[in-house]
Design a protein around this motif. Structure first.
Motif, short mmCIF file in Angstrom:
data_model
loop_
_atom_site.label_atom_id
_atom_site.label_comp_id
_atom_site.label_asym_id
_atom_site.label_seq_id
_atom_site.Cartn_x
_atom_site.Cartn_y
_atom_site.Cartn_z
N GLY A 112 0.82 -1.20 0.00
CA GLY A 112 0.00 0.00 0.00
C GLY A 112 0.86 1.26 0.00
O GLY A 112 2.09 1.21 -0.01
N SER A 113 0.20 2.38 0.05
CA SER A 113 0.91 3.67 0.04
C SER A 113 1.19 4.10 1.47
O SER A 113 0.40 4.81 2.10
CB SER A 113 0.06 4.73 -0.67
N ILE A 114 2.32 3.63 2.01
CA ILE A 114 2.71 3.99 3.36
C ILE A 114 4.11 4.60 3.33
O ILE A 114 4.91 4.32 2.43
CB ILE A 114 2.69 2.77 4.32
N LEU A 115 4.40 5.39 4.33
CA LEU A 115 5.69 6.06 4.42
C LEU A 115 6.78 5.06 4.81
O LEU A 115 6.57 4.23 5.70
CB LEU A 115 5.61 7.19 5.45
N GLY A 116 7.92 5.13 4.16
CA GLY A 116 9.05 4.25 4.49
C GLY A 116 8.81 2.80 4.11
O GLY A 116 9.25 1.89 4.81
N ARG A 117 8.11 2.57 3.02
CA ARG A 117 7.75 1.21 2.61
C ARG A 117 8.98 0.35 2.35
O ARG A 117 9.04 -0.80 2.78
CB ARG A 117 6.86 1.27 1.36
N GLY A 118 9.98 0.89 1.66
CA GLY A 118 11.19 0.12 1.37
C GLY A 118 11.95 -0.25 2.63
O GLY A 118 12.45 -1.38 2.77
N TYR A 119 12.03 0.70 3.57
CA TYR A 119 12.73 0.42 4.83
C TYR A 119 12.00 -0.67 5.63
O TYR A 119 12.64 -1.56 6.20
CB TYR A 119 12.81 1.71 5.66
N LEU A 120 10.67 -0.59 5.66
CA LEU A 120 9.90 -1.59 6.41
C LEU A 120 10.05 -2.98 5.78
O LEU A 120 10.12 -3.98 6.50
CB LEU A 120 8.43 -1.18 6.46
N ARG A 121 10.09 -3.05 4.46
CA ARG A 121 10.30 -4.34 3.79
C ARG A 121 11.63 -4.95 4.18
O ARG A 121 11.73 -6.14 4.48
CB ARG A 121 10.22 -4.16 2.27
N ALA A 122 12.67 -4.11 4.19
CA ALA A 122 14.00 -4.60 4.57
C ALA A 122 14.02 -5.04 6.03
O ALA A 122 14.66 -6.05 6.38
CB ALA A 122 15.04 -3.52 4.32
N THR A 123 13.33 -4.31 6.89
CA THR A 123 13.31 -4.65 8.32
C THR A 123 12.63 -5.98 8.57
O THR A 123 13.11 -6.80 9.37
CB THR A 123 12.57 -3.53 9.10
N ILE A 124 11.52 -6.22 7.89
CA ILE A 124 10.79 -7.48 8.08
C ILE A 124 11.58 -8.66 7.53
O ILE A 124 11.55 -9.76 8.08
CB ILE A 124 9.40 -7.37 7.42
#
Length: 307
Positions: A112-124
């Motif tokens: 979805g359209s959320i802030l920091g999407r790429g960072y959250l993907r890497a974190t998970i």
């Protein structure tokens, strides 16, 4: 002038109905498959059949005695060994189910359209890259009932944390939760790929028709990510049924035998010198994984074809 009898008919022009199509030849010569065939036989087929034979024996490095199905009788009659089999089912289905649910939920959030999407993907996804033994040792410290950070944090809010790894009622499920934390990144990544592959025209049409978010998810997203669901279910279920390293690092099958699974039971029997019984456990594990995974794979594949 051409007469009607002389004109070619449609039947004459059509190819014979029973004419067989020419079989397509492989682009590789037969000898090209020999190396992979030799490796398959040497590394899989021979050890597998050898395991079936040695499971019927009482063996050591220097002696082999054929005893029939005595090892299997012992395996299913000993409460400790049979409990390991039950725990394997519980562990496999709990971890697989949670990875499917959480992986899909996180994938919906991260597409979805959320802030920091790429960072959250890497974190998970990061826990997937960490050593399983390292994760087990770390969470063993964090889940200490007295000095662990988890129970200390709960105590701040007036909550008395349980003995995560020392209480027989909690030990197996505590390890399963850590397994989910470590492996949900793979499930999320697979679901993200499945959701991104869905044509956007479907979502635009649903939006024009005034469909709610729930109806869009139920009627578009969920059916079209079935291939991803099948992959996640199979991978996580196979991994859960075969799990050993995380359980051994955190509990070593304890307290007592409450978190023992087939793999840890096999290792303990091997350590004790019961090599035949240990091999029989390997055969049981092979049969269990095959008997569960193949029907599920057939069912999921059939559903994909029907949909």
């Amino acid at each position: 002038m051409t007469t009607i009898a002389e004109r070619p008919t449609a039947a004459a022009e059509a190819p014979p109905p029973h004419k067989k199509r020419k079989r397509m030849k492989s682009m590789y010569p037969t000898w090209f498959y020999i190396p992979s065939g030799v490796l398959y036989v040497a590394l899989f087929a021979v050890p597998t059949f050898a395991s079936f034979y040695f499971s019927l024996t009482r063996w050591s490095l220097f002696d082999v005695e054929f005893i029939g199905f005595d090892n299997f009788v012992t395996f299913f009659s000993e409460p400790m060994l049979f409990q390991g089999l039950i725990n394997t089912f519980i562990y496999g289905f709990v971890t697989s189910g949670l990875k499917v649910v959480l992986g899909l939920a996180l994938a919906l959030l991260l597409t979805g359209s959320i802030l920091g999407r790429g960072y959250l993907r890497a974190t998970i996804f990061f826990p997937v890259l960490v050593s399983t033994i390292g994760v087990g040792v770390t969470f063993k410290v964090l889940m200490d009932p007295f000095d662990g950070l988890i129970n200390k944090s709960l105590a701040v809010f007036g909550i008395q944390g349980p003995g995560w790894l020392t209480d027989p009622a909690w030990a197996l499920f505590s390890v399963a939760l850590v397994d989910v934390w470590k492996g949900v990144g793979i499930a999320t990544l697979i679901y993200i790929a499945g959701i991104v592959a869905i044509p956007q025209e479907y979502f635009e049409a649903a939006k024009v028709d005034g469909a709610s978010a729930w109806k869009t998810f139920r009627n578009i997203t969920l059916p079209l990510v079935q291939p991803a669901t099948a992959t996640v279910v199979l991978l996580s279920l196979i991994g859960g049924l075969r799990s050993f390293d995380l359980i051994w690092a955190m509990t070593r099958g304890g307290p007592g035998f409450s978190s023992d699974v087939i793999a840890s039971v096999i290792y303990k029997q091997y350590q004790a010198g019961f090599y035949g019984l240990s091999t029989a456990g390997n055969v049981v594990l092979f049969i269990v994984v095959t008997a569960i995974v193949l029907p599920i794979n057939h069912y999921l594949t059939k559903r994909q074809v029907e949909s």
